[in-house]
Design an enzyme around this catalytic site. Structure first.
Site, PDB file in Angstrom:
ATOM      1  N   HIS A  85       0.810  -1.229   0.000  1.00  0.00           N
ATOM      2  CA  HIS A  85       0.000   0.000   0.000  1.00  0.00           C
ATOM      3  C   HIS A  85       0.844   1.280   0.000  1.00  0.00           C
ATOM      4  O   HIS A  85       0.520   2.256   0.687  1.00  0.00           O
ATOM      5  CB  HIS A  85      -0.955   0.005   1.187  1.00  0.00           C
ATOM      6  CG  HIS A  85      -2.019  -1.056   1.114  1.00  0.00           C
ATOM      7  ND1 HIS A  85      -2.600  -1.460  -0.064  1.00  0.00           N
ATOM      8  CD2 HIS A  85      -2.608  -1.802   2.105  1.00  0.00           C
ATOM      9  CE1 HIS A  85      -3.501  -2.407   0.191  1.00  0.00           C
ATOM     10  NE2 HIS A  85      -3.522  -2.631   1.492  1.00  0.00           N
ATOM     11  N   HIS A 122      -9.816   1.864   0.791  1.00  0.00           N
ATOM     12  CA  HIS A 122      -9.601   0.738   1.706  1.00  0.00           C
ATOM     13  C   HIS A 122     -10.574   0.782   2.886  1.00  0.00           C
ATOM     14  O   HIS A 122     -10.193   0.507   4.027  1.00  0.00           O
ATOM     15  CB  HIS A 122      -8.159   0.737   2.202  1.00  0.00           C
ATOM     16  CG  HIS A 122      -7.647  -0.608   2.618  1.00  0.00           C
ATOM     17  ND1 HIS A 122      -8.102  -1.262   3.739  1.00  0.00           N
ATOM     18  CD2 HIS A 122      -6.710  -1.415   2.064  1.00  0.00           C
ATOM     19  CE1 HIS A 122      -7.466  -2.416   3.864  1.00  0.00           C
ATOM     20  NE2 HIS A 122      -6.624  -2.544   2.851  1.00  0.00           N
ATOM     21  N   GLU A 149     -11.784  -3.702  -2.429  1.00  0.00           N
ATOM     22  CA  GLU A 149     -10.853  -2.691  -2.940  1.00  0.00           C
ATOM     23  C   GLU A 149     -10.720  -2.798  -4.457  1.00  0.00           C
ATOM     24  O   GLU A 149     -10.050  -3.685  -4.973  1.00  0.00           O
ATOM     25  CB  GLU A 149      -9.483  -2.881  -2.287  1.00  0.00           C
ATOM     26  CG  GLU A 149      -9.504  -2.980  -0.778  1.00  0.00           C
ATOM     27  CD  GLU A 149      -8.253  -3.653  -0.240  1.00  0.00           C
ATOM     28  OE1 GLU A 149      -7.135  -3.359  -0.731  1.00  0.00           O
ATOM     29  OE2 GLU A 149      -8.380  -4.511   0.656  1.00  0.00           O
TER      30      GLU A 149
END
Length: 377
Positions: free
Chosen positions: A117, A190, A341
């Protein structure tokens, strides 16, 4: 109709006043006449709260997170409600090459050699600047990521907009441009959804999920990186092509470092057919198409998700263990939320041309749109 809308708005105001903590601070609150309200923070461009009515009009905040905005930037949050980037999901061995130039980026996933991420200080922990607000309806946030940020090349200008309309849809659009050097990019939302309520104490195992036209999933290796294969899901525990309880076969699905949980990327829009020919040729949709439907049967709360992206990471909060105390001091346990996501495929920068290109070059514009459509059955 006007009386009903006014009453709904008044009830929402009272409900919010009763549920706001003393440290609440938001960048923007989007509302509509149905009672839906979305609270957006500048930290991480986070969706901090999302109030949705059930079949009887009762409101619940349906995203996990914190009452205190400061907690989103400390590293305590497992990406609750945040924008993940510069590259959402994982990059194998935290390295990649573009045009012969090798880059090494931040290694930040416990026990794993990759980048997760966007690195140790990804887009989820930075302050985004407010731009072009439309009070109560739309907000846009921008962030400039400098060349070399977390090891990524190129200066990236990213934006995310949130817009709530009277059709009970929350529209999210990402755009980005880069200058100086090409860079990989993969922005994703997210949020951890629990349509029973963020402080309900329920798990999401009884939520019913459909992943429309998602016939293939990406198997992963011991480092949680896609192997490059496209695995058919029909008849398996990963088959959500028709509505099924999330917990129905979750006990059959193990992964690197956990037992009984989902954390993989599904290929959307039937793009995995013919060994991924369409996935390589035209992976991004021109406009958002239906990708997922999530239903909480006891309340009737329903969320449909439409997106232009080719992939969707389904994560059932396998690593929550009750140690994080969230809104109203709720303990967030395993399976306390589900993440849906939308994104490009994980590690795409290292797996082209089999996976869609993740490289953004100067002069190009990255675009990624998702619609969250709310209703009650």
């Amino acid at each position: 109709t006007a009386v009903v809308a006014a009453a709904s708005g008044f009830c929402l105001l009272i409900w919010l006043l009763c549920h706001r903590g003393p440290s609440d601070a938001v960048t923007a609150v989007l509302t509509n006449s149905a009672g839906i309200a979305v609270h957006i923070l500048s930290t991480g461009a986070v969706i901090q709260r999302l109030y949705q009515p059930d079949r009887h009009g009762a409101l619940a905040d349906v995203v996990l997170g914190f009452d205190e905005p400061a907690r989103y930037a400390t590293g305590e949050s497992p990406y609750f409600g945040a924008v993940a980037g510069r590259v959402a999901n994982r990059i194998a061995n935290a390295t990649f090459s573009i045009d012969g130039r090798r880059s090494r980026v931040s290694v930040n996933e416990k026990g794993m050699p990759g980048c997760l991420h966007g690195g140790a200080r990804g887009f989820d922990k930075v302050e985004w600047a407010l731009s072009e607000p439309v009070p109560g309806r739309r907000v846009e946030l921008r962030y400039r990521s400098p060349d070399g940020d977390q090891g990524f090349p190129g200066e990236l200008d990213a934006s995310v907009s949130y817009e709530l309309n009277e059709r009970n849809e929350l529209l999210q659009e990402f755009t980005a441009t880069v200058s100086g050097s090409p860079t990989p990019i993969n922005l994703a939302q997210h949020s951890y959804f629990n349509l029973g309520g963020a402080d309900s104490g329920e798990s999401v195992l009884s939520h019913r999920l459909t992943l429309h036209r998602a016939e293939h999933v990406l198997p992963v290796d011991a480092h949680r990186i896609p192997t490059g294969a496209l695995m058919p899901v029909r008849g398996t525990a990963r088959d959500f092509t028709s509505s099924r309880a999330i917990g129905a076969r979750i006990g059959e699905v193990d992964g690197p470092g956990w037992k009984a949980g989902y954390d993989q990327c599904w290929v959307l829009h039937n793009l995995g057919e013919a060994d991924g020919a369409a996935l390589r040729a035209a992976p991004w949709r021109a406009k958002p198409e239906l990708a997922a439907t999530l239903v909480h049967p006891p309340s009737g709360r329903t969320m449909e998700l439409l997106t232009t992206a080719p992939g969707l990471q389904l994560y059932t909060s396998n690593f929550l263990d009750g140690s994080i105390r969230g809104k109203r001091d709720a303990a967030y346990d395993r399976y306390g939320g589900v993440c849906l996501e939308t994104q490009n495929l994980p590690d795409a920068v290292n797996q082209a041309p089999r996976f869609p290109s993740a490289v953004l070059r100067p002069g190009e514009v990255y675009r990624h749109s998702t619609i969250y459509r709310f209703s009650a059955q």
